[in-house]
Motif scaffolding. Sequence first.
Motif, mmCIF file in Angstrom:
data_model
loop_
_atom_site.group_PDB
_atom_site.id
_atom_site.type_symbol
_atom_site.label_atom_id
_atom_site.label_comp_id
_atom_site.label_asym_id
_atom_site.label_seq_id
_atom_site.Cartn_x
_atom_site.Cartn_y
_atom_site.Cartn_z
ATOM 1 N N GLU A 299 0.086 8.818 -1.638
ATOM 2 C CA GLU A 299 -1.253 9.054 -1.105
ATOM 3 C C GLU A 299 -2.256 8.707 -2.194
ATOM 4 O O GLU A 299 -2.734 9.573 -2.917
ATOM 5 C CB GLU A 299 -1.397 10.509 -0.652
ATOM 6 N N PHE A 300 -2.560 7.426 -2.318
ATOM 7 C CA PHE A 300 -3.440 6.932 -3.366
ATOM 8 C C PHE A 300 -4.428 5.933 -2.782
ATOM 9 O O PHE A 300 -4.409 5.638 -1.601
ATOM 10 C CB PHE A 300 -2.623 6.235 -4.472
ATOM 11 N N SER A 301 -5.258 5.347 -3.661
ATOM 12 C CA SER A 301 -6.167 4.297 -3.223
ATOM 13 C C SER A 301 -5.376 3.057 -2.802
ATOM 14 O O SER A 301 -4.196 2.925 -3.131
ATOM 15 C CB SER A 301 -7.133 3.921 -4.352
ATOM 16 N N GLN A 302 -6.022 2.139 -2.104
ATOM 17 C CA GLN A 302 -5.331 0.969 -1.565
ATOM 18 C C GLN A 302 -4.676 0.120 -2.654
ATOM 19 O O GLN A 302 -3.543 -0.313 -2.500
ATOM 20 C CB GLN A 302 -6.296 0.110 -0.741
ATOM 21 N N LEU A 303 -5.368 -0.119 -3.783
ATOM 22 C CA LEU A 303 -4.765 -0.933 -4.851
ATOM 23 C C LEU A 303 -3.552 -0.234 -5.457
ATOM 24 O O LEU A 303 -2.553 -0.875 -5.773
ATOM 25 C CB LEU A 303 -5.798 -1.235 -5.947
ATOM 26 N N ILE A 304 -3.634 1.078 -5.612
ATOM 27 C CA ILE A 304 -2.491 1.810 -6.145
ATOM 28 C C ILE A 304 -1.345 1.776 -5.143
ATOM 29 O O ILE A 304 -0.182 1.626 -5.521
ATOM 30 C CB ILE A 304 -2.883 3.260 -6.518
ATOM 31 N N ILE A 305 -1.677 1.894 -3.868
ATOM 32 C CA ILE A 305 -0.644 1.807 -2.830
ATOM 33 C C ILE A 305 0.053 0.464 -2.907
ATOM 34 O O ILE A 305 1.281 0.389 -2.888
ATOM 35 C CB ILE A 305 -1.256 2.027 -1.424
ATOM 36 N N TYR A 306 -0.703 -0.621 -3.006
ATOM 37 C CA TYR A 306 -0.100 -1.946 -3.107
ATOM 38 C C TYR A 306 0.778 -2.047 -4.353
ATOM 39 O O TYR A 306 1.879 -2.569 -4.312
ATOM 40 C CB TYR A 306 -1.161 -3.034 -3.147
ATOM 41 N N ARG A 307 0.292 -1.560 -5.479
ATOM 42 C CA ARG A 307 1.040 -1.665 -6.726
ATOM 43 C C ARG A 307 2.351 -0.876 -6.641
ATOM 44 O O ARG A 307 3.421 -1.397 -6.940
ATOM 45 C CB ARG A 307 0.164 -1.181 -7.886
ATOM 46 N N HIS A 308 2.289 0.366 -6.218
ATOM 47 C CA HIS A 308 3.504 1.178 -6.119
ATOM 48 C C HIS A 308 4.477 0.608 -5.082
ATOM 49 O O HIS A 308 5.688 0.589 -5.308
ATOM 50 C CB HIS A 308 3.151 2.624 -5.751
ATOM 51 N N THR A 309 3.944 0.154 -3.970
ATOM 52 C CA THR A 309 4.801 -0.430 -2.938
ATOM 53 C C THR A 309 5.431 -1.724 -3.444
ATOM 54 O O THR A 309 6.596 -1.998 -3.167
ATOM 55 C CB THR A 309 4.019 -0.666 -1.631
ATOM 56 N N ALA A 310 4.683 -2.505 -4.207
ATOM 57 C CA ALA A 310 5.226 -3.743 -4.781
ATOM 58 C C ALA A 310 6.413 -3.430 -5.698
ATOM 59 O O ALA A 310 7.436 -4.122 -5.664
ATOM 60 C CB ALA A 310 4.145 -4.493 -5.548
ATOM 61 N N TYR A 311 6.286 -2.390 -6.521
ATOM 62 C CA TYR A 311 7.398 -2.014 -7.399
ATOM 63 C C TYR A 311 8.613 -1.590 -6.574
ATOM 64 O O TYR A 311 9.744 -1.965 -6.873
ATOM 65 C CB TYR A 311 6.994 -0.875 -8.335
ATOM 66 N N ARG A 312 8.384 -0.825 -5.530
ATOM 67 C CA ARG A 312 9.489 -0.386 -4.670
ATOM 68 C C ARG A 312 10.134 -1.572 -3.953
ATOM 69 O O ARG A 312 11.347 -1.628 -3.812
ATOM 70 C CB ARG A 312 8.993 0.631 -3.642
ATOM 71 N N GLN A 313 9.292 -2.501 -3.511
ATOM 72 C CA GLN A 313 9.819 -3.701 -2.856
ATOM 73 C C GLN A 313 10.724 -4.479 -3.807
ATOM 74 O O GLN A 313 11.772 -4.975 -3.410
ATOM 75 C CB GLN A 313 8.670 -4.607 -2.400
ATOM 76 N N LEU A 314 10.296 -4.615 -5.059
ATOM 77 C CA LEU A 314 11.097 -5.358 -6.029
ATOM 78 C C LEU A 314 12.449 -4.685 -6.242
ATOM 79 O O LEU A 314 13.486 -5.349 -6.251
ATOM 80 C CB LEU A 314 10.364 -5.474 -7.367
ATOM 81 N N VAL A 315 12.455 -3.369 -6.386
ATOM 82 C CA VAL A 315 13.714 -2.646 -6.584
ATOM 83 C C VAL A 315 14.624 -2.827 -5.380
ATOM 84 O O VAL A 315 15.810 -3.129 -5.518
ATOM 85 C CB VAL A 315 13.452 -1.145 -6.868
#
Length: 97
Positions: free
Chosen positions: A40-56
Amino acid sequence: MDKYSETTFTCMTQHPGFVANCLNSWVLDVAYLQYQHQLEFSQLIIYRHTAYRQLVRWCWGIVGRDNRLPLPSCVFNKTRKTFPSPNGKYTGFKWPT
């Protein structure tokens, strides 16, 4: 066998799959739907965290809760450049406690 298995990449960010799966905001919007109850963060933080999860998930599959993996610095640099923090501060990797 995928079409990139014969290609040598010196950095994960050079693989076309990295941009398609980890930096594409449309893909991250859909991927976020499965993580929204945890993030539950701002949109850029959401994208960044989701990007890391996607990579894993792309590289190692589902690793499970609190099974964190340090990612290559090139991944962090590219992801942070694409989805920068509004205040310029980042948490960085932390081992689970």
